[in-house]
Design an enzyme around this catalytic site. Structure first.
Site, PDB file in Angstrom:
ATOM      1  N   HIS A 122       0.309  17.214 100.394  1.00  0.00           N
ATOM      2  CA  HIS A 122      -0.390  17.608  99.147  1.00  0.00           C
ATOM      3  C   HIS A 122       0.059  16.645  98.284  1.00  0.00           C
ATOM      4  CE1 HIS A 122      -2.945  20.434 100.780  1.00  0.00           C
ATOM      5  NE2 HIS A 122      -1.687  21.271 101.715  1.00  0.00           N
ATOM      6  N   HIS A 132      -4.039  14.903 106.628  1.00  0.00           N
ATOM      7  CA  HIS A 132      -3.871  16.123 107.625  1.00  0.00           C
ATOM      8  C   HIS A 132      -3.727  14.831 108.834  1.00  0.00           C
ATOM      9  CE1 HIS A 132      -5.569  17.856 111.310  1.00  0.00           C
ATOM     10  NE2 HIS A 132      -4.499  18.551 111.126  1.00  0.00           N
ATOM     11  N   GLY A 279       2.001  33.866 118.600  1.00  0.00           N
ATOM     12  CA  GLY A 279       3.306  34.375 118.058  1.00  0.00           C
ATOM     13  C   GLY A 279       4.165  33.269 117.736  1.00  0.00           C
TER      14      GLY A 279
END
Length: 296
Positions: A122, A132, A279
């Site tokens: 950004h 990206h 996780g």
């Protein structure tokens, strides 16, 4: 398959780390060279590097990586370049999602290994496009595949910037077959679409997932060239725009577009969902979110 793929896993993980190092060096070089114009009075930005770990249910080692984030620089308002290599056992929801995608044997043996690089930038100047990029390799006892790509997300569109970004990617993909670039471009257009806004997230790029032609070397070579295309596709755009004057209206347009970017990543992005569900470090998974955004 595990033993046969050990060397290939190592090669893939080392490649993603090497690409990360190249990009970090190039981005810090941009910060150093920005000595005049907007934001030049700020200190040259540097990446803050943090080790990340994947949380396993039984507390055993499940891999991790490096989260590298530069904040408040001269050129980059926030950019993250993460690399990780994780392994373990997929939860029930992830198993079902993989089975629905056609991964063989995943519910009978839900072990997995994954490695990749993920980048989101950004920018300070709203004329510089956000971007990206990610590439990854995924392995299970019954299958392996590569995925990733890169896409450009300007808040202020310039046709020549879009043309350069796409042309550079095409040049890197054409040696792998004349139909590959148009296929991956169309896939990106479909994947980076925001249904609830009825519009694309940006001006597209290339994207692939579940890439397994049966030739691991060829698919790995393609994945490497997707990564190699990134810096020559993107750096010239930043060089061309970083000194360009901008208005408050331009900055407002940037913040609104960032809101669109955040919506996509939180609602639709497959990598975000997978990282949180398995996780991995939540800060690393959510690194892609902009530092500031607004909604009209």
């Amino acid at each position: 398959m595990t033993d046969a793929f050990a060397e290939r896993k190592t090669r893939a993980a080392l490649w993603f780390r090497s690409l990360r190092d190249q990009i970090v060096t190039a981005f810090e070089g941009l910060e150093d060279s920005h000595a005049s114009g907007p934001f030049a009075e700020a200190p040259a930005g540097r990446f803050e590097v943090t080790e990340t770990r994947r949380a396993s249910e039984d507390g055993s080692d499940a891999g991790g990586g490096l989260m590298s984030v530069l904040r408040g620089g001269r050129v980059f308002e926030k950019v993250g370049v993460n690399v990780s290599t994780v392994h373990g056992v997929l939860g029930e929801a992830a198993q079902k999602a993989m089975a629905a995608r056609g991964v063989p044997g995943i519910e009978a043996d839900p072990r997995f290994w994954a490695s990749g690089i993920s980048l989101v930038a950004h920018m300070q100047n709203p004329h510089c496009p956000a971007v990206h990029m990610n590439t990854r390799m995924f392995w299970t006892p019954g299958a392996w595949w590569f995925g990733g790509g890169s896409d450009l997300n300007p808040c202020l569109d310039y046709a020549e910037d879009t043309a350069h970004f796409h042309a550079t990617q095409k040049a890197h993909l054409d040696p792998h077959g004349p139909t590959l670039y148009p296929e991956l471009k169309a896939w990106a257009d479909e994947y980076f679409y925001i249904p609830h806004r009825k519009r694309a997230r940006g001006v597209g790029g290339i994207f692939m997932d579940d890439r397994n032609t049966g030739d691991w070397e060829a698919d790995f070579a393609l994945t490497q060239d997707i990564g190699r295309a990134f810096l020559p596709a993107y750096l010239p755009l930043v060089e061309a725009r970083r000194l360009q004057p901008f208005t408050e209206a331009d900055k407002d347009a940037q913040l609104i577009h960032r809101g669109l970017y955040a919506e996509y990543n939180l609602v639709y992005d497959r990598g975000t969902k997978f990282g949180l569900a398995t996780g991995h470090d939540a800060n690393a998974v959510l690194m892609s979110l902009p530092p500031l955004a607004k909604w009209a």
